[in-house]
Design a protein around this motif. Structure first.
Motif, PDB file in Angstrom:
ATOM      1  N   THR A 214      12.471 -61.267 -52.598  1.00 36.67           N
ATOM      2  CA  THR A 214      11.586 -61.121 -51.797  1.00 36.67           C
ATOM      3  C   THR A 214      11.585 -60.223 -50.610  1.00 36.67           C
ATOM      4  O   THR A 214      10.958 -60.490 -49.611  1.00 36.67           O
ATOM      5  N   THR A 215      12.403 -59.224 -50.637  1.00 41.89           N
ATOM      6  CA  THR A 215      12.548 -58.387 -49.756  1.00 41.89           C
ATOM      7  C   THR A 215      12.135 -57.001 -50.546  1.00 41.89           C
ATOM      8  O   THR A 215      12.136 -56.731 -51.752  1.00 41.89           O
ATOM      9  N   LYS A 216      12.366 -55.949 -49.569  1.00 43.08           N
ATOM     10  CA  LYS A 216      12.211 -54.329 -49.976  1.00 43.08           C
ATOM     11  C   LYS A 216      13.104 -54.054 -50.980  1.00 43.08           C
ATOM     12  O   LYS A 216      12.935 -53.104 -51.774  1.00 43.08           O
ATOM     13  N   LEU A 217      14.366 -54.803 -50.956  1.00 47.29           N
ATOM     14  CA  LEU A 217      15.364 -54.623 -51.782  1.00 47.29           C
ATOM     15  C   LEU A 217      15.078 -55.053 -53.159  1.00 47.29           C
ATOM     16  O   LEU A 217      15.441 -54.545 -54.263  1.00 47.29           O
ATOM     17  N   GLY A 218      14.052 -55.839 -53.545  1.00 48.43           N
ATOM     18  CA  GLY A 218      13.721 -56.354 -54.834  1.00 48.43           C
ATOM     19  C   GLY A 218      12.971 -55.286 -55.463  1.00 48.43           C
ATOM     20  O   GLY A 218      12.346 -54.499 -54.932  1.00 48.43           O
TER      21      GLY A 218
END
Length: 277
Positions: A214-218
């Motif tokens: 649920t973050t940019k890392l996803g």
């Protein structure tokens, strides 16, 4: 002898009749009878030509395609557009929209609307600069098209999620809405199920995919392997009466996406089937 002859003839006739019976075919796809449709985003086939795209749609029994300009260039002639549609028709595929198209000037907006008109669709998936939204509003009124702003999560500065798009379009012509990309919405910390419920009156297109977080890392992966609650999402499609297309935009292994496409379409259809009342 007569009873034996009659029995023999009956057996022969039965054998011939059985040999002429038609094999039963597959069941219709689970979305049959739903208000929404299952489709494919053209961007999925960035590395492949139209023939390979249509071959894949046929194998997965998908009949709706959002058209990208690498398959049908902006400068296409009327003859080239007619040939394109003939290919789609031969594969029982409908091109239902064009895009996403990035627009950074009024001239690019003019070109996109003229292109959509020539192609024969009434839905543009676009990414206009924010300051150009009043001009998009003007063109929507002129052409009577729907315009769906494609949200992009945390990767670019504009239109990161459904709430942001809504805040930009809520006071504009009601034909300006969003392409709800549920993966990008999730990667910006939002809940696509809640956002579909909240903003459904301006959701004109949907890109389906799964993501790992649920973050940019996803990052994007096959539907069913990530964090998005697809049963809840399908139930919400029904609850709000969504009548557009849910198009798979598969962004993993783009040089060899075919197993992932099949898995994702199969999983999504499995969810459609198993959530029916």
């Amino acid at each position: 002898m007569k009873p034996l002859l009659l029995l023999a003839f009956a057996l022969i006739f039965s054998t011939i009749s059985n040999s002429q019976e038609t094999k039963p075919g597959p069941q219709p796809p689970p979305e049959t009878g739903e208000k929404f449709k299952v489709g494919m985003a053209g961007y999925t086939f960035l590395k492949f030509d139209l023939d390979k795209t249509l071959e894949t749609l046929k194998k997965t029994d998908v009949h709706y395609l959002c058209i990208k300009d690498f398959h049908l260039p902006f400068a296409s002639t009327d003859e080239e557009i007619a040939a394109f549609h003939a290919k789609l028709k031969a594969s029982d595929v409908t091109g239902y929209a064009v895009g996403p198209i990035y627009m950074k000037s009024e001239e690019e907006i003019d070109r996109a609307f003229a292109y959509a008109k020539k192609v024969g669709v009434k839905l543009i998936v676009g990414v206009p600069n924010v300051e150009l939204l009043p001009y998009v509003d003007k063109k929507v009124k002129e052409y009577n098209f729907n315009y769906a702003i494609h949200l992009h999560g945390p990767d670019i500065k504009i239109y990161p999620d459904a709430e942001d798009v809504w805040n930009h379009v809520k006071d504009l012509d009601p034909r300006i809405g969003m392409c709800l990309d549920i993966g990008h919405d999730t990667r910006n910390g939002k809940d696509p199920v809640a956002d579909l419920k909240k903003y459904h009156s301006r959701v004109f297109d949907i890109h389906i995919k799964d993501v790992t977080g649920t973050t940019k890392l996803g990052y994007s992966l096959e539907i069913g392997r990530g964090v998005i609650d697809f049963p809840a999402f399908v139930r919400m499609l029904r609850e709000v009466g969504y009548t557009g297309v849910c198009s798979l935009e598969h962004e993993k292994d783009m040089t060899d996406p075919f197993m992932g496409i099949a898995e994702s379409i199969g999983y999504f259809r499995g969810v459609i089937e198993t959530t029916k009342k």
